[in-house]
Design a protein around this motif. Structure first.
Motif, PDB file in Angstrom:
ATOM      1  N   SER A  23      48.270   0.936 -74.485  1.00 57.72           N
ATOM      2  CA  SER A  23      49.265  -0.118 -74.724  1.00 57.72           C
ATOM      3  C   SER A  23      50.309   0.313 -75.756  1.00 57.72           C
ATOM      4  N   SER A  24      50.036   1.376 -76.481  1.00 59.72           N
ATOM      5  CA  SER A  24      50.947   1.861 -77.519  1.00 59.72           C
ATOM      6  C   SER A  24      52.102   2.641 -76.893  1.00 59.72           C
ATOM      7  N   LYS A  25      53.321   2.350 -77.305  1.00 63.20           N
ATOM      8  CA  LYS A  25      54.496   3.075 -76.820  1.00 63.20           C
ATOM      9  C   LYS A  25      54.416   4.558 -77.176  1.00 63.20           C
ATOM     10  N   GLN A  26      53.871   4.860 -78.357  1.00 64.64           N
ATOM     11  CA  GLN A  26      53.707   6.255 -78.759  1.00 64.64           C
ATOM     12  C   GLN A  26      52.752   6.975 -77.817  1.00 64.64           C
ATOM     13  N   THR A  27      51.647   6.318 -77.480  1.00 68.60           N
ATOM     14  CA  THR A  27      50.697   6.923 -76.561  1.00 68.60           C
ATOM     15  C   THR A  27      51.341   7.128 -75.194  1.00 68.60           C
ATOM     16  N   GLN A  28      52.075   6.162 -74.707  1.00 69.45           N
ATOM     17  CA  GLN A  28      52.726   6.297 -73.408  1.00 69.45           C
ATOM     18  C   GLN A  28      53.684   7.483 -73.398  1.00 69.45           C
ATOM     19  N   ARG A  29      54.422   7.679 -74.495  1.00 70.16           N
ATOM     20  CA  ARG A  29      55.342   8.811 -74.586  1.00 70.16           C
ATOM     21  C   ARG A  29      54.589  10.140 -74.549  1.00 70.16           C
ATOM     22  N   LEU A  30      53.524  10.219 -75.346  1.00 70.70           N
ATOM     23  CA  LEU A  30      52.750  11.456 -75.381  1.00 70.70           C
ATOM     24  C   LEU A  30      52.067  11.719 -74.039  1.00 70.70           C
ATOM     25  N   PHE A  31      51.485  10.690 -73.462  1.00 70.34           N
ATOM     26  CA  PHE A  31      50.784  10.798 -72.178  1.00 70.34           C
ATOM     27  C   PHE A  31      51.737  11.303 -71.091  1.00 70.34           C
ATOM     28  N   ARG A  32      52.900  10.687 -71.011  1.00 71.31           N
ATOM     29  CA  ARG A  32      53.870  11.084 -69.997  1.00 71.31           C
ATOM     30  C   ARG A  32      54.324  12.532 -70.212  1.00 71.31           C
ATOM     31  N   GLY A  33      54.618  12.879 -71.457  1.00 70.96           N
ATOM     32  CA  GLY A  33      55.098  14.229 -71.749  1.00 70.96           C
ATOM     33  C   GLY A  33      54.061  15.291 -71.476  1.00 70.96           C
ATOM     34  N   VAL A  34      52.818  15.035 -71.863  1.00 70.33           N
ATOM     35  CA  VAL A  34      51.747  16.012 -71.656  1.00 70.33           C
ATOM     36  C   VAL A  34      51.489  16.232 -70.167  1.00 70.33           C
ATOM     37  N   VAL A  35      51.358  15.142 -69.414  1.00 72.22           N
ATOM     38  CA  VAL A  35      51.104  15.277 -67.974  1.00 72.22           C
ATOM     39  C   VAL A  35      52.257  16.004 -67.291  1.00 72.22           C
ATOM     40  N   HIS A  36      53.483  15.691 -67.703  1.00 71.62           N
ATOM     41  CA  HIS A  36      54.646  16.370 -67.138  1.00 71.62           C
ATOM     42  C   HIS A  36      54.617  17.857 -67.463  1.00 71.62           C
ATOM     43  N   GLY A  37      54.269  18.196 -68.708  1.00 66.78           N
ATOM     44  CA  GLY A  37      54.205  19.604 -69.098  1.00 66.78           C
ATOM     45  C   GLY A  37      53.155  20.377 -68.321  1.00 66.78           C
ATOM     46  N   ILE A  38      51.969  19.779 -68.164  1.00 70.95           N
ATOM     47  CA  ILE A  38      50.895  20.428 -67.408  1.00 70.95           C
ATOM     48  C   ILE A  38      51.301  20.632 -65.957  1.00 70.95           C
ATOM     49  N   SER A  39      51.832  19.578 -65.350  1.00 72.02           N
ATOM     50  CA  SER A  39      52.192  19.678 -63.933  1.00 72.02           C
ATOM     51  C   SER A  39      53.338  20.660 -63.729  1.00 72.02           C
ATOM     52  N   HIS A  40      54.318  20.651 -64.613  1.00 71.72           N
ATOM     53  CA  HIS A  40      55.469  21.552 -64.490  1.00 71.72           C
ATOM     54  C   HIS A  40      55.022  23.006 -64.494  1.00 71.72           C
ATOM     55  N   TYR A  41      54.214  23.374 -65.472  1.00 76.02           N
ATOM     56  CA  TYR A  41      53.853  24.785 -65.592  1.00 76.02           C
ATOM     57  C   TYR A  41      52.942  25.225 -64.444  1.00 76.02           C
ATOM     58  N   GLY A  42      51.901  24.458 -64.182  1.00 76.55           N
ATOM     59  CA  GLY A  42      50.971  24.838 -63.122  1.00 76.55           C
ATOM     60  C   GLY A  42      51.603  24.823 -61.752  1.00 76.55           C
TER      61      GLY A  42
END
Length: 766
Positions: free
Chosen positions: A152-171
């Motif tokens: 529910s935290s906006k900070q968590t949503q930002r980190l979650f989105r960025g991390v998943v995007h980074g993992i998917s982009h590289y792989g």
């Protein structure tokens, strides 16, 4: 050895106590540095010692604990022996038969991902891929283990989105399938997310490469991308607590280029396939050129000399400190056979990559770094690696743990029918339990066409192509429940291994080896060190009980934000092999199967998600674990799968029996129902039976004609097996109990909708 005067201003910077402290070295460590050198270091040498003696590179606070892990199977004649032991090289290697092996490892990129989630996660993936192909293995799969704060935290949503995007982009860009992993959301990770990336590769026994410098006169090559100023001090950055000022450390987060890594991987694999060309090879990961140079020299008990002017640089006027400590990505160090330089250079010219001879292997054991023809750093390589400081920290159990473990559950009355029914919706809709499809649909999990069981089941299964018509299948799973570790780290460590092994067994495979990522707080605090020490003891004992050797891993300490330390999180990853080609998923495949509970009805509520979600409590002890009996249950399940009697299997874990049963009904193209009865096996507390997380429990779906045989075999194995009821075509889940006058009934379609929409409903509106 004293160094001649050098006009480079960086080498004439006065070494003050403040500068030493900024580099993360204690006064005692700095005195040890001066003793080793016989003089004061210059700034470049101070930086080299700083990164090599950081926790991230030296494991100075954890190395003594890790020595207790079993590194080989107990029976030297058993199949699937470890070919490269933990700590010997970049990653461990395990035999899978017929001259083939797998190489796998997990690494963290926690601190970088907290500051720059996209780049931190992406370069974490890139780094672990390099660890695998450095060994001579072709990477064939990725998984990840992620932890974030409350969704529910906006900070968590930002980190979650960025991390998943980074993992998917590289792989996705490099073309390696990401076949799953595990993801948890808990407020303890609010200021310090965990991003652990795993890669597995395939190779033949004779293709194993080592990272040692040997052969006096052999050329040392730098291959891959240019060196820049990104990533400076990354290893040191990962070895201290996050603070309000951590955003200022953004230069410590590297920038990745997956397309460059793809070229580098193919070039290195082609080079390593040329017989006798490569003497040693090491990726430039944490600590960059520093780590790769001194580690190869130390492993080969040799000296090494490099000239920094020859290092390809993408930025002007880089000094020796910056070049040696840069953690720019997609770079490797190669020791080639003397006289065969043209062969190596031809390979990299073909792939349009740098292959520059920057030095040579020398007599003695010193690492000598030159710039403009003058030495800028001279030090014994082994003193940087094998002889880094080693600490035995004070351990003290936090005072509140005993009180939490002795919680009186009579304070929590057993809920009535309506509340117990509503609890399943709340649990199955919690982001830690809910479907992770939103995440894994962003990953290309079908590239290379080997994924047999896709993300979303207890374990992923991947088909390895060994030849034109030759294949083997492996299973892989990641696990760790931080809530168990937070109250009882010893049991939490045991459970992490037991649950991961249970997930492997539910696919039909046998675990053969483990890697782990130990995510903990500041080891210099006695309470934090207690968590690490006890969790490692639990991991060790579980590995011995399951006869699973540890082939390597990663230790990530200092995971603390200004708010608090994270819960102890020893992430476990197991690889399994199939004795016969029979594998299943957790989802039922057709209506009419019988459901059988193995291991007994759950009876424990301690540390459960039911307490967290419904009562906002983290109390009670972690569940009991009988690892030897659990291994017995796993063997029984594997045998029944091999005999074709079991069509689906799912272990009881987060959310308990009710969540397990509901998830089994969510088939790919249809939602089934079930008519079940636990009235004869129900314990005193119905909430514990439905939502407790007692260990060693598996629910299997079987063809009705096999039900009697499975129950008979279970009795012979001394395994508690209880028929629960039948799978139905109608999408209703009903459970009869002794405690309630009416059946508990849920709309299975509504449960599935809650399960599937929990994460998208948050992430798609932000």
């Amino acid at each position: 050895m004293s160094l001649p005067p050098n006009p480079d201003p960086v080498l004439n910077v006065p070494i003050t106590p403040e500068l030493v402290k900024k580099h993360g070295l204690s006064d005692e460590e700095y005195e040890q540095v001066k003793k080793i050198l016989g003089r004061e270091p210059n700034l470049t040498e101070l930086g080299i010692f700083s990164v090599m003696w950081s926790e991230h590179c030296s494991y100075k606070n954890s190395r003594a604990l890790l020595k207790g892990f079993p590194t080989q199977k107990s029976d030297a004649d058993a199949p699937h022996q470890v070919l490269v032991l933990a700590g010997e090289e970049n990653a461990g290697v395990v035999d899978i038969g017929d001259g083939w092996a797998v190489c796998f490892k997990i690494e963290s990129h926690n601190h970088p991902s907290a500051v720059e989630p996209f780049e931190g996660a992406a370069t974490g993936v890139g780094g672990i891929i390099r660890d695998i192909f450095t060994m001579g293995a072709r990477p064939v799969l990725l998984t990840n283990s992620l932890r974030f704060g409350d969704l529910s935290s906006k900070q968590t949503q930002r980190l979650f989105r960025g991390v998943v995007h980074g993992i998917s982009h590289y792989g996705n860009c490099i073309g390696i399938p990401n076949v799953g992993g595990d993801i948890y959301f808990d407020s303890c990770y609010e200021g310090n997310p965990l991003v652990n990336a795993l890669c597995l590769g395939l190779l033949r026994h004779e293709e194993i490469k080592r990272g040692a410098a040997s052969g006096i006169g052999n050329p040392v090559y730098y291959v891959g991308a240019d060196t820049g100023r990104d990533g400076l001090g990354g290893a040191s950055f990962a070895s201290k607590e996050l603070s309000e000022e951590s955003a200022a450390d953004r230069p410590a987060v590297q920038k990745g280029d997956p397309f460059m890594e793809k070229l580098l991987m193919e070039a290195c694999l082609e080079m390593m396939a040329i017989d006798g060309l490569v003497v040693g090879i090491q990726d430039m990961g944490a600590a960059g050129l520093t780590c790769s140079t001194c580690e190869t020299a130390a492993r080969g008990n040799a000296g090494i000399e490099i000239e920094l002017d020859k290092v390809p640089q993408r930025e002007k006027d880089m000094n020796s400190y910056e070049i040696m400590l840069s953690e720019s990505q997609e770079r490797m160090l190669v020791i080639a056979a003397e006289g065969r330089e043209a062969e190596l250079e031809a390979v990299f010219e073909k792939w349009d990559l740098h292959a520059v001879q920057i030095g040579k292997v020398t007599e003695g054991t010193d690492m000598v770094v030159k710039q403009h023809g003058q030495p800028v750093a001279v030090m014994p390589a082994a003193k940087l690696t094998d002889e880094a400081p080693l600490y035995k920290r004070e351990s003290k159990e936090p005072a509140h743990l005993a009180e939490a473990r002795e919680y009186d559950f009579s304070k929590i009355p057993v809920a009535g029918e309506q509340a117990l029914g509503e609890a399943l919706f709340e649990l199955i809709g919690h982001p830690s339990i809910a479907s992770k499809r939103w995440v894994w649909e962003q990953y290309d999990h079908m590239v290379m066409t080997g994924s047999t069981i896709l993300p979303g089941s207890d374990a992923a299964v991947v088909r390895l192509r060994l030849g034109k018509d030759s294949f083997k299948h492996i299973a892989i799973a990641n696990d760790c429940n931080n809530r168990f570790c937070a109250v009882n780290p010893y049991k939490g460590g045991l459970i992490a291994v037991a649950e991961c092994a249970r997930n492997i067994a539910c696919s039909g495979a046998r675990p053969i080896a483990m890697t782990n990522n130990l995510n903990f707080g500041n080891p210099e605090k006695p309470e934090s060190f207690h968590y690490l020490k006890e969790a490692v003891r639990g991991l060790k004992n579980a590995c011995q009980a399951f006869d699973v050797p540890v082939v390597g891993g990663n230790v990530s300490l200092y995971n603390e934000s200004p708010e608090s330390a994270i819960d102890p999180t020893p992430v476990v990853s197991l690889v399994g092999i199939f004795d016969r080609e029979a594998h299943i998923t957790q989802q039922t495949v057709s209506g009419g199967e019988s459901l059988i509970l193995l291991g007994g009805i759950p009876t424990e509520l301690g540390c459960s998600y039911y307490l967290k979600v419904i009562h906002n409590l983290l109390v009670g002890d972690a569940p009991e674990v009988d690892a030897e009996h659990e291994a017995h249950i796993h063997e029984f399940v594997r045998l029944q799968i091999e005999k074709g009697r079991v069509t689906a299997a799912h272990d009881i874990s987060d959310g308990g029996l009710a969540v397990t049963l509901a998830e089994m009904l969510f088939a790919k193209d249809k939602t089934f129902g079930a008519d079940l009865d636990i009235s004869e096996i129900e314990p005193d507390r119905l909430d514990a039976a439905l939502y407790g997380e007692s260990q060693g429990r598996i629910v299997v779906a079987v063809n009705s004609k096999h039900e009697g045989k499975i129950l008979s075999d279970a009795e012979k194995y001394n395994i508690d097996a209880e028929p629960l009821g039948k799978i139905m075509d109608q999408p209703w889940l009903s459970i009869r109990t002794e405690s309630l006058d009416e059946c508990l009934v849920w709309d299975a379609n509504a449960l599935r909708e809650t399960w599937e929409r929990a994460i998208p409903d948050v992430m798609e509106r932000t």
